[in-house]
Enzyme design. Structure first.
Site, PDB file in Angstrom:
ATOM      1  N   ASN A 182       8.617  -5.414  -0.569  1.00  0.00           N
ATOM      2  CA  ASN A 182       7.746  -4.648   0.377  1.00  0.00           C
ATOM      3  C   ASN A 182       6.337  -4.097   0.695  1.00  0.00           C
ATOM      4  O   ASN A 182       5.930  -3.659   0.250  1.00  0.00           O
ATOM      5  CB  ASN A 182       8.415  -3.203   0.208  1.00  0.00           C
ATOM      6  CG  ASN A 182       8.079  -2.039   0.849  1.00  0.00           C
ATOM      7  OD1 ASN A 182       7.308  -1.653   1.312  1.00  0.00           O
ATOM      8  ND2 ASN A 182       8.959  -0.678   0.390  1.00  0.00           N
ATOM      9  N   TYR A 189      10.622   9.053   1.139  1.00  0.00           N
ATOM     10  CA  TYR A 189      10.585   8.406   0.576  1.00  0.00           C
ATOM     11  C   TYR A 189      11.478   8.572  -0.433  1.00  0.00           C
ATOM     12  O   TYR A 189      11.461   7.478  -1.761  1.00  0.00           O
ATOM     13  CB  TYR A 189       9.451   7.839   0.087  1.00  0.00           C
ATOM     14  CG  TYR A 189       8.690   6.958   1.242  1.00  0.00           C
ATOM     15  CD1 TYR A 189       9.067   5.904   1.965  1.00  0.00           C
ATOM     16  CD2 TYR A 189       7.863   7.402   1.968  1.00  0.00           C
ATOM     17  CE1 TYR A 189       8.220   4.792   2.845  1.00  0.00           C
ATOM     18  CE2 TYR A 189       6.768   6.617   2.800  1.00  0.00           C
ATOM     19  CZ  TYR A 189       7.301   6.201   3.543  1.00  0.00           C
ATOM     20  OH  TYR A 189       6.746   5.181   5.149  1.00  0.00           O
ATOM     21  N   PRO A 225       0.888  -1.445  -0.111  1.00  0.00           N
ATOM     22  CA  PRO A 225       0.021  -0.124   0.122  1.00  0.00           C
ATOM     23  C   PRO A 225       0.547   1.658   0.298  1.00  0.00           C
ATOM     24  O   PRO A 225       1.988   2.076   0.538  1.00  0.00           O
ATOM     25  CB  PRO A 225      -0.591   0.431   0.924  1.00  0.00           C
ATOM     26  CG  PRO A 225      -0.383  -1.438   2.356  1.00  0.00           C
ATOM     27  CD  PRO A 225       0.322  -1.864   1.147  1.00  0.00           C
ATOM     28  N   ASN A 226       0.278   2.086  -1.059  1.00  0.00           N
ATOM     29  CA  ASN A 226       0.760   3.475  -0.882  1.00  0.00           C
ATOM     30  C   ASN A 226       2.097   3.528  -1.629  1.00  0.00           C
ATOM     31  O   ASN A 226       2.525   5.016  -1.774  1.00  0.00           O
ATOM     32  CB  ASN A 226       0.758   4.141   0.060  1.00  0.00           C
ATOM     33  CG  ASN A 226      -0.178   3.993   1.241  1.00  0.00           C
ATOM     34  OD1 ASN A 226      -1.226   4.638   0.391  1.00  0.00           O
ATOM     35  ND2 ASN A 226      -0.053   3.375   2.511  1.00  0.00           N
ATOM     36  N   ALA A 245       3.020  -0.766   4.797  1.00  0.00           N
ATOM     37  CA  ALA A 245       2.548  -0.832   6.439  1.00  0.00           C
ATOM     38  C   ALA A 245       1.828  -2.562   6.767  1.00  0.00           C
ATOM     39  O   ALA A 245       1.664  -2.984   8.299  1.00  0.00           O
ATOM     40  CB  ALA A 245       0.900   0.032   6.305  1.00  0.00           C
ATOM     41  N   ARG A 252       5.118  11.162  -2.387  1.00  0.00           N
ATOM     42  CA  ARG A 252       4.702  11.166  -1.264  1.00  0.00           C
ATOM     43  C   ARG A 252       5.424  11.254  -0.186  1.00  0.00           C
ATOM     44  O   ARG A 252       7.067  10.548  -0.326  1.00  0.00           O
ATOM     45  CB  ARG A 252       3.939   9.471  -1.093  1.00  0.00           C
ATOM     46  CG  ARG A 252       4.246   9.071   0.259  1.00  0.00           C
ATOM     47  CD  ARG A 252       3.532   7.287   0.562  1.00  0.00           C
ATOM     48  NE  ARG A 252       3.183   7.229   1.925  1.00  0.00           N
ATOM     49  CZ  ARG A 252       3.602   6.017   1.929  1.00  0.00           C
ATOM     50  NH1 ARG A 252       4.610   4.871   1.687  1.00  0.00           N
ATOM     51  NH2 ARG A 252       3.147   5.649   2.928  1.00  0.00           N
ATOM     52  N   ARG A 267      12.094   5.155  13.315  1.00  0.00           N
ATOM     53  CA  ARG A 267      10.645   5.939  13.283  1.00  0.00           C
ATOM     54  C   ARG A 267       9.976   5.722  14.333  1.00  0.00           C
ATOM     55  O   ARG A 267      10.015   5.250  15.118  1.00  0.00           O
ATOM     56  CB  ARG A 267       9.972   5.303  11.418  1.00  0.00           C
ATOM     57  CG  ARG A 267      10.604   5.727  10.420  1.00  0.00           C
ATOM     58  CD  ARG A 267       9.917   5.972   9.446  1.00  0.00           C
ATOM     59  NE  ARG A 267       8.940   6.139   9.220  1.00  0.00           N
ATOM     60  CZ  ARG A 267       7.801   5.929   7.613  1.00  0.00           C
ATOM     61  NH1 ARG A 267       8.665   5.173   6.824  1.00  0.00           N
ATOM     62  NH2 ARG A 267       7.134   6.868   7.903  1.00  0.00           N
ATOM     63  N   GLU A 327      12.679  -9.280   3.017  1.00  0.00           N
ATOM     64  CA  GLU A 327      11.331  -8.128   2.803  1.00  0.00           C
ATOM     65  C   GLU A 327      12.274  -6.382   2.917  1.00  0.00           C
ATOM     66  O   GLU A 327      13.747  -6.298   3.105  1.00  0.00           O
ATOM     67  CB  GLU A 327      11.201  -8.557   4.785  1.00  0.00           C
ATOM     68  CG  GLU A 327      10.408  -7.335   5.181  1.00  0.00           C
ATOM     69  CD  GLU A 327      10.216  -6.912   6.434  1.00  0.00           C
ATOM     70  OE1 GLU A 327       9.736  -5.789   7.287  1.00  0.00           O
ATOM     71  OE2 GLU A 327       9.629  -8.240   7.094  1.00  0.00           O
ATOM     72  N   HIS A 360      12.384  -2.331   3.295  1.00  0.00           N
ATOM     73  CA  HIS A 360      12.034  -1.600   3.512  1.00  0.00           C
ATOM     74  C   HIS A 360      12.616   0.401   3.184  1.00  0.00           C
ATOM     75  O   HIS A 360      13.791  -0.126   3.301  1.00  0.00           O
ATOM     76  CB  HIS A 360      11.589  -1.034   5.352  1.00  0.00           C
ATOM     77  CG  HIS A 360      10.719  -1.929   4.864  1.00  0.00           C
ATOM     78  ND1 HIS A 360       9.378  -1.791   4.888  1.00  0.00           N
ATOM     79  CD2 HIS A 360      11.493  -3.429   5.952  1.00  0.00           C
ATOM     80  CE1 HIS A 360       9.105  -3.396   5.639  1.00  0.00           C
ATOM     81  NE2 HIS A 360       9.671  -3.664   6.078  1.00  0.00           N
TER      82      HIS A 360
END
Length: 140
Positions: free
Chosen positions: A72, A23, A10-11, A75, A18, A105, A96, A98
């Site tokens: 990735n 990012y 998502p996103n 969330a 964004r 964060r 995985e 990110h």
């Protein structure tokens, strides 16, 4: 020819638009084209969805027919037992990824439900994390 699938959650369709301070300002389409150019001997397929079930379906679809998955999950990393179970169910190794350093964060981003079922986790290296994940899958 190695077959590797990149799955973004998502996103991540908003990369380059964004939260650029987190990012970066490069869109994924441009990055993916450069990655494909850098690895011509790898058949890189790409999938992005904002929907958990679609991500699970894609893991099921490619998880027995590809040499690796770069994931990735956005969330969903911190919430989805279902994606963790999908990773555990397939034979392809999953890395995985990110873009940001999730450990620098918010505290709710410090836990991954997926990591225990993955070959490894790469975070905090921007889009280059995908290249690092690809290298790890190619040298396994």
């Amino acid at each position: 020819m190695s077959r590797i699938t990149i799955i973004n959650g998502p996103n991540l369709n908003l990369l380059g638009i964004r939260e650029k301070s987190i990012y970066g300002d490069q869109d994924f389409t441009t990055f993916l084209a450069a990655l494909r150019d850098a690895y011509p001997a790898v058949a890189l397929s790409y999938f992005q969805s904002n929907h958990e079930g679609a991500i699970i379906d894609k893991i099921h679809e490619v998880g027995f027919a590809t040499e690796g998955i770069i994931l990735n999950a956005g969330a969903y990393t911190h919430t989805s037992l279902a994606i963790a179970d999908a990773i555990a169910a397939v034979t392809a190794p999953v890395v995985e990824v990110h873009i940001s350093n999730v450990y620098a964060r918010e505290s709710y981003r410090h836990h991954s439900y997926l990591a225990k079922n993955c070959k490894g986790v790469i975070c905090g290296f921007g889009l280059d994390g995908y290249r690092l994940a690809l290298e790890s899958l190619l040298t396994r």
